[in-house]
Write a protein that holds these residues in place. Structure first.
Motif, PDB file in Angstrom:
ATOM      1  N   THR A 146       0.844  -1.190   0.000  1.00  0.00           N
ATOM      2  CA  THR A 146       0.000   0.000   0.000  1.00  0.00           C
ATOM      3  C   THR A 146       0.879   1.241   0.000  1.00  0.00           C
ATOM      4  O   THR A 146       1.919   1.266   0.654  1.00  0.00           O
ATOM      5  CB  THR A 146      -0.903   0.043   1.255  1.00  0.00           C
ATOM      6  OG1 THR A 146      -1.623  -1.173   1.364  1.00  0.00           O
ATOM      7  CG2 THR A 146      -1.894   1.194   1.194  1.00  0.00           C
ATOM      8  N   VAL A 147       0.428   2.250  -0.728  1.00  0.00           N
ATOM      9  CA  VAL A 147       1.071   3.563  -0.682  1.00  0.00           C
ATOM     10  C   VAL A 147       0.003   4.569  -0.271  1.00  0.00           C
ATOM     11  O   VAL A 147      -1.072   4.612  -0.870  1.00  0.00           O
ATOM     12  CB  VAL A 147       1.672   3.968  -2.047  1.00  0.00           C
ATOM     13  CG1 VAL A 147       2.332   5.345  -1.949  1.00  0.00           C
ATOM     14  CG2 VAL A 147       2.644   2.922  -2.552  1.00  0.00           C
ATOM     15  N   LEU A 148       0.308   5.344   0.766  1.00  0.00           N
ATOM     16  CA  LEU A 148      -0.586   6.413   1.215  1.00  0.00           C
ATOM     17  C   LEU A 148       0.098   7.745   0.952  1.00  0.00           C
ATOM     18  O   LEU A 148       1.184   7.998   1.465  1.00  0.00           O
ATOM     19  CB  LEU A 148      -0.897   6.291   2.710  1.00  0.00           C
ATOM     20  CG  LEU A 148      -1.692   7.451   3.319  1.00  0.00           C
ATOM     21  CD1 LEU A 148      -3.129   7.444   2.820  1.00  0.00           C
ATOM     22  CD2 LEU A 148      -1.654   7.395   4.839  1.00  0.00           C
ATOM     23  N   ARG A 149      -0.526   8.566   0.120  1.00  0.00           N
ATOM     24  CA  ARG A 149      -0.038   9.930  -0.106  1.00  0.00           C
ATOM     25  C   ARG A 149      -0.815  10.824   0.837  1.00  0.00           C
ATOM     26  O   ARG A 149      -2.043  10.784   0.878  1.00  0.00           O
ATOM     27  CB  ARG A 149      -0.273  10.361  -1.550  1.00  0.00           C
ATOM     28  CG  ARG A 149       0.171  11.788  -1.833  1.00  0.00           C
ATOM     29  CD  ARG A 149      -0.124  12.140  -3.292  1.00  0.00           C
ATOM     30  NE  ARG A 149       0.261  13.481  -3.604  1.00  0.00           N
ATOM     31  CZ  ARG A 149      -0.537  14.542  -3.523  1.00  0.00           C
ATOM     32  NH1 ARG A 149      -1.784  14.417  -3.131  1.00  0.00           N
ATOM     33  NH2 ARG A 149      -0.090  15.734  -3.845  1.00  0.00           N
ATOM     34  N   THR A 150      -0.089  11.630   1.609  1.00  0.00           N
ATOM     35  CA  THR A 150      -0.702  12.490   2.617  1.00  0.00           C
ATOM     36  C   THR A 150      -0.237  13.923   2.424  1.00  0.00           C
ATOM     37  O   THR A 150       0.945  14.170   2.205  1.00  0.00           O
ATOM     38  CB  THR A 150      -0.292  12.026   4.038  1.00  0.00           C
ATOM     39  OG1 THR A 150      -0.678  10.671   4.210  1.00  0.00           O
ATOM     40  CG2 THR A 150      -0.949  12.860   5.104  1.00  0.00           C
ATOM     41  N   VAL A 151      -1.174  14.848   2.516  1.00  0.00           N
ATOM     42  CA  VAL A 151      -0.844  16.268   2.532  1.00  0.00           C
ATOM     43  C   VAL A 151      -1.250  16.792   3.900  1.00  0.00           C
ATOM     44  O   VAL A 151      -2.390  16.619   4.340  1.00  0.00           O
ATOM     45  CB  VAL A 151      -1.577  17.050   1.422  1.00  0.00           C
ATOM     46  CG1 VAL A 151      -1.236  18.544   1.502  1.00  0.00           C
ATOM     47  CG2 VAL A 151      -1.245  16.484   0.049  1.00  0.00           C
ATOM     48  N   VAL A 152      -0.282  17.400   4.583  1.00  0.00           N
ATOM     49  CA  VAL A 152      -0.477  17.900   5.940  1.00  0.00           C
ATOM     50  C   VAL A 152      -0.225  19.399   5.930  1.00  0.00           C
ATOM     51  O   VAL A 152       0.737  19.870   5.313  1.00  0.00           O
ATOM     52  CB  VAL A 152       0.493  17.191   6.913  1.00  0.00           C
ATOM     53  CG1 VAL A 152       0.387  17.758   8.306  1.00  0.00           C
ATOM     54  CG2 VAL A 152       0.219  15.693   6.919  1.00  0.00           C
ATOM     55  N   VAL A 153      -1.102  20.163   6.623  1.00  0.00           N
ATOM     56  CA  VAL A 153      -1.013  21.619   6.651  1.00  0.00           C
ATOM     57  C   VAL A 153      -0.754  22.088   8.073  1.00  0.00           C
ATOM     58  O   VAL A 153      -1.384  21.603   9.020  1.00  0.00           O
ATOM     59  CB  VAL A 153      -2.317  22.247   6.097  1.00  0.00           C
ATOM     60  CG1 VAL A 153      -2.315  23.753   6.259  1.00  0.00           C
ATOM     61  CG2 VAL A 153      -2.507  21.865   4.642  1.00  0.00           C
ATOM     62  N   SER A 154       0.138  23.058   8.220  1.00  0.00           N
ATOM     63  CA  SER A 154       0.429  23.685   9.509  1.00  0.00           C
ATOM     64  C   SER A 154      -0.748  24.586   9.887  1.00  0.00           C
ATOM     65  O   SER A 154      -1.237  25.352   9.049  1.00  0.00           O
ATOM     66  CB  SER A 154       1.719  24.507   9.387  1.00  0.00           C
ATOM     67  OG  SER A 154       1.966  25.217  10.573  1.00  0.00           O
ATOM     68  N   VAL A 155      -1.196  24.495  11.143  1.00  0.00           N
ATOM     69  CA  VAL A 155      -2.362  25.270  11.568  1.00  0.00           C
ATOM     70  C   VAL A 155      -2.147  25.918  12.932  1.00  0.00           C
ATOM     71  O   VAL A 155      -1.397  25.423  13.766  1.00  0.00           O
ATOM     72  CB  VAL A 155      -3.643  24.407  11.642  1.00  0.00           C
ATOM     73  CG1 VAL A 155      -4.072  23.928  10.280  1.00  0.00           C
ATOM     74  CG2 VAL A 155      -3.494  23.269  12.617  1.00  0.00           C
TER      75      VAL A 155
END
Length: 169
Positions: free
Chosen positions: A105-114
C-alpha cells in the motif's frame, strides 16, 4: 528499504477483515501513524503543540492498494517526504510486507500547519521548516524516484462506464 523503518510488526488477527486481509481501516491507521512519526521527529511533538497552540491537520489522503497482507505477514512502514511549501508538506507512506518483500500500500498524505486557536493555516515555524527541509533533501538524494500511482478521479467515458456498471445508470 533505503528509508527509515517507522513501524514494524506482525498483523494482529483482529486487524483482518471478512475477506481475510488487512482491513482498510487499519491500513490507513498504520500508514498515517508512520507519517505522523516522521513529523514528530521533525519537531511537531505533543509538547510543542500544547506550548504553541500550533499543530497540523491532514487535508488529503490518497491510497493505492498494490497487494494483500494477512496474519502471516510481517509489516513495516517507510515514509518519504516529497516536498514542502511554507504551510504544507507532502509525504508518501509505504506499507511493506516484509515476509514477501513487496510494497502492498502507498498512502499519499498532505499535511497543513495550523494555528489551533483560529483553526487557520499558518507557515511552519522556522525550526520545523528547517527539520522538514533536511528530510526532503535527504530523500531527494535517494537513488530511486517515488512511484506515483494514478490518484486522479474517473472522468469522461471511463466514468460513464463505471456509473453504468456499478450504479446501473
Amino acid at each position: 528499504m533505503q528509508l527509515h523503518e517507522v513501524d514494524v510488526g506482525r498483523i494482529p488477527s483482529d486487524h483482518i477483515d471478512g475477506n481475510g486481509h488487512l482491513s482498510v481501516r487499519f491500513i490507513v491507521e498504520i500508514a498515517a501513524h508512520g507519517a505522523h512519526e516522521v513529523l514528530v521527529a521533525c519537531g511537531l511533538t505533543d509538547e510543542r503543540r500544547t506550548r504553541t497552540h500550533q499543530g497540523v491537520f491532514t487535508v488529503e489522503h490518497h491510497l493505492a492498494y498494490l497487494g494483500e497482507m494477512g496474519t502471516d505477514s510481517d509489516l513495516a512502514v517507510y515514509v518519504r517526504v516529497l516536498d514542502r511549501s511554507s504551510r504544507a508538506v507532502v509525504l508518501l507512506a509505504f506499507i511493506v510486507d516484509r515476509t514477501q518483500r513487496r510494497v502492498t500500500t502507498v498512502l499519499r498524505t498532505v499535511v497543513v500547519s495550523v494555528d489551533l486557536d483560529t483553526r487557520g493555516s499558518i507557515p511552519f515555524a522556522p525550526e520545523i521548516a528547517h527539520e522538514i527541509d533536511i528530510v526532503v533533501r535527504r530523500h531527494e538524494s535517494l537513488a530511486w524516484s517515488p512511484p506515483f500511482p494514478r490518484w486522479g478521479t474517473l472522468s469522461g467515458s471511463r466514468r460513464r462506464r463505471w456509473r453504468r456498471r456499478i450504479l446501473g445508470e
